[in-house]
Write a protein that holds these residues in place. Sequence first.
Motif: not given
Length: 506
Positions: A77-82, A116-123, A167-171
């Motif tokens: 569960e959770s979006g951390r697998f994105d 572990a991190g969730e992605l937005s549609l913008t990356g 830490s990462a701010s984007c893909l």
Amino acid sequence: MSLAVLSSCALRGLQALCVRVEVHVGTGLPSFQVVGLPDAEVRESRERVRAAIVSSGFSFPSGRVTVNLAPADLPKESGRFDLPIALGVMLASGQIAVSDGQGEPAPPDVQGYVFAGELSLTGAVVPVSAPLAIALGVRRLMPDARLVLPEGCAGQAAMVPGLKVLSASCLAEVVAHFSQAMPLARAAPQEACDAPGEAPLCLSDVQGQGMARRVLELAAAGGHSLLMSGSPGVGKSMLAQRLPGLLPDLSIAQALDVAALHGLTGRETGISLRAPFRNPHHSASVPALVGGGAIPRPGEISMANHGVLFLDELPEFDRRVLESLREPMETGHVSIARARGAVSFPADFQLVAAMNPCPCGWFGHKRRPCTCTPDKVQRYRDRLSGPLLDRIDLQIGLPAPDAGWLELPAGEASRDVRARVLACRELQLRRQGGLNARLGLEAMKSACRLSSAARGLLTQAMERWDWSGRVVHRVMRVSRTIADMAAEPVIDVAHVAEAIQYRQPW
């Protein structure tokens, strides 16, 4: 490379479990499948991952993409697998490569990383829930691993000692790190702090109630549970709210545990060194107090871990709710069994409860008559079972204040009482490694040495009130705290007599 394997983690309560994210890109009709017991949130990652890859300036493979989250029998569960899924797709499709030293492109080494991190549609990589629980689990499972988290929550995770957090701010930043173009920055640990306006209440606000102040100090010094009975307005809630101001600051490890439990509920509260104080309403259900749900979440007793759980209007709580406290009060943890398995949460809380002596509240008042019949008073008190009362160390009745109490001088300030509490706690930690309230039977044999007169008085009290063995042991623990406050190595008759006095709630 048509197959990529990365590491992530799932959470079962506070326990982190390793998850292998296996991504295969093959020929065939275009499709994107995620298998391995994903829930709806994980299945929806297909659309987020596709859009994030394209928005970051890369191409999504046109073949058959299969993602396996292993082990297959563990619910995800959770979006951390994105983030690991997106990186796996790009690795398997050959879009991330480094030189092998001979001028040939080769896939980068992702072993030793946990993602572990969730992605937005913008990356962009957006914060995930429960970052501290993830970090604590990764340190336990893979202490040498590097954990890659979103920039918004990496600082919290970096507070876990001995764990390297990136830490990462984007893909695109993560891709640049593994392409050796620009390494990810190591996250700076967030500082533990308290929100403004949350200064603990001072005990000097309480005028009068000398015995109650003494009992509150003993409860703080020994970690004892406390029940206060008294008419409305005598100061029960006021005293309970000032108990956290007498307790020592949490250690960093304890503060991280508390913050991790709050993170599991989706309410990120920051990291504070103050002992938590939880005050649930008497309409709370068993799952609200103990924890539960289809995906088990911690309840109020776990949110009060390393702190105080205050139950006001104790008899108004549902009987099943009160009985559910009995086991956690003894063990310091709670186990929640569900069809998918059992989850255990820590629940090392200090119970403080308050109640009226009767339904109308005026039983025993000096000036206001009680309108309850004796039978009604007894039924009201019988809402608290004997086994529950046996587990409460200190039980006192608070008298109504005399006329002219406004003229009384201010009581002793919390900082002065807290200094005595800290000294008493230090004495206990040096002697037995824990507080008196948690003394085991073996430890009691050496820590609770009674003089002959004290043993005789305790025997008389046990016979007079027909106490159970549990009550006798709790009186001995309270007596040990009273003796510690006086710096006496042996429990004397005066210490036992005072402890006996504190088992009279009405």
